[in-house]
Design a protein around this motif. Sequence first.
Motif, short mmCIF file in Angstrom:
data_model
loop_
_atom_site.label_atom_id
_atom_site.label_comp_id
_atom_site.label_asym_id
_atom_site.label_seq_id
_atom_site.Cartn_x
_atom_site.Cartn_y
_atom_site.Cartn_z
N GLY A 98 0.82 -1.19 0.00
CA GLY A 98 0.00 0.00 0.00
C GLY A 98 0.86 1.26 0.00
O GLY A 98 1.98 1.26 0.49
N TYR A 99 0.34 2.31 -0.55
CA TYR A 99 1.04 3.59 -0.61
C TYR A 99 0.20 4.62 0.10
O TYR A 99 -1.02 4.63 -0.02
CB TYR A 99 1.28 4.00 -2.07
CG TYR A 99 2.24 3.07 -2.76
CD1 TYR A 99 3.60 3.27 -2.67
CD2 TYR A 99 1.78 1.97 -3.48
CE1 TYR A 99 4.50 2.40 -3.28
CE2 TYR A 99 2.65 1.10 -4.10
CZ TYR A 99 4.01 1.32 -3.99
OH TYR A 99 4.89 0.46 -4.60
N PHE A 140 3.57 6.66 -4.54
CA PHE A 140 3.37 5.61 -5.53
C PHE A 140 4.11 5.89 -6.84
O PHE A 140 4.62 4.96 -7.48
CB PHE A 140 1.87 5.46 -5.81
CG PHE A 140 1.55 4.57 -6.98
CD1 PHE A 140 1.56 3.18 -6.84
CD2 PHE A 140 1.22 5.11 -8.22
CE1 PHE A 140 1.26 2.35 -7.92
CE2 PHE A 140 0.92 4.29 -9.30
CZ PHE A 140 0.94 2.91 -9.15
N TYR A 141 4.18 7.14 -7.25
CA TYR A 141 4.65 7.47 -8.60
C TYR A 141 6.07 6.98 -8.90
O TYR A 141 6.31 6.47 -10.01
CB TYR A 141 4.50 8.97 -8.89
CG TYR A 141 4.74 9.31 -10.33
CD1 TYR A 141 3.93 8.78 -11.33
CD2 TYR A 141 5.79 10.13 -10.71
CE1 TYR A 141 4.15 9.07 -12.67
CE2 TYR A 141 6.01 10.43 -12.05
CZ TYR A 141 5.20 9.89 -13.01
OH TYR A 141 5.42 10.18 -14.34
N THR A 197 -2.14 -1.50 -12.63
CA THR A 197 -3.60 -1.36 -12.65
C THR A 197 -4.29 -2.46 -11.84
O THR A 197 -5.33 -2.23 -11.24
CB THR A 197 -4.11 -1.41 -14.11
OG1 THR A 197 -3.51 -0.37 -14.83
CG2 THR A 197 -5.61 -1.31 -14.19
N PHE A 198 -3.70 -3.64 -11.82
CA PHE A 198 -4.34 -4.77 -11.15
C PHE A 198 -4.38 -4.61 -9.63
O PHE A 198 -5.25 -5.16 -8.99
CB PHE A 198 -3.64 -6.07 -11.52
CG PHE A 198 -3.74 -6.42 -12.98
CD1 PHE A 198 -4.89 -6.16 -13.71
CD2 PHE A 198 -2.67 -7.00 -13.63
CE1 PHE A 198 -4.98 -6.48 -15.05
CE2 PHE A 198 -2.75 -7.33 -14.98
CZ PHE A 198 -3.91 -7.07 -15.68
N LYS A 199 -3.42 -3.86 -9.07
CA LYS A 199 -3.40 -3.70 -7.61
C LYS A 199 -3.68 -2.27 -7.17
O LYS A 199 -4.15 -2.05 -6.07
CB LYS A 199 -2.06 -4.15 -7.06
CG LYS A 199 -1.85 -5.63 -7.24
CD LYS A 199 -1.06 -6.20 -6.13
CE LYS A 199 -0.97 -7.70 -6.36
NZ LYS A 199 -0.61 -8.41 -5.22
N SER A 208 -2.62 4.03 -10.66
CA SER A 208 -2.06 3.66 -11.95
C SER A 208 -2.62 4.55 -13.06
O SER A 208 -1.88 5.01 -13.93
CB SER A 208 -2.36 2.19 -12.24
OG SER A 208 -1.84 1.82 -13.48
N LEU A 209 -3.93 4.78 -13.04
CA LEU A 209 -4.54 5.66 -14.03
C LEU A 209 -3.97 7.08 -13.91
O LEU A 209 -3.64 7.72 -14.92
CB LEU A 209 -6.06 5.68 -13.86
CG LEU A 209 -6.83 6.56 -14.83
CD1 LEU A 209 -6.64 6.07 -16.27
CD2 LEU A 209 -8.30 6.58 -14.46
N MET A 210 -3.82 7.54 -12.68
CA MET A 210 -3.22 8.86 -12.48
C MET A 210 -1.79 8.87 -13.00
O MET A 210 -1.35 9.83 -13.66
CB MET A 210 -3.25 9.23 -10.99
CG MET A 210 -4.64 9.48 -10.45
SD MET A 210 -4.73 9.53 -8.64
CE MET A 210 -3.65 10.88 -8.26
#
Length: 100
Positions: free
Chosen positions: A3-4, A10-11, A75-77, A82-84
């Motif tokens: 988790g982030y 995350f980036y 995208t899976f997690k 991921s979209l951002m």
Amino acid sequence: MSGYADFREFYPYYLSEHSNRICRRLHFIGSSLVLLVLLTAVVSGDLRWLWLAPLAGYGFAWIGHFAFEKNRPATFKQPLYSLMGDWVMYWQMLRGKVSF
């Protein structure tokens, strides 16, 4: 991938999952096609175009990951981050901050 706390955390992980130049290029092509699909739908007033947006975006990105990057898309997690990340990386590629 754990988790982030936020997108800023995350980036860097997201970028590390896109170290292959062909994968990044495929992401760029897919994202550009998404924008073209959205523009076409708005200009034509025909919302049936919209079904092509996820196909173009995810199709090109997933080919990049499975065939060239050899990893599973984030995208899976982490679908939202991921979209951002897709759009931040796209903008950074346009500005020359992330290489093609």
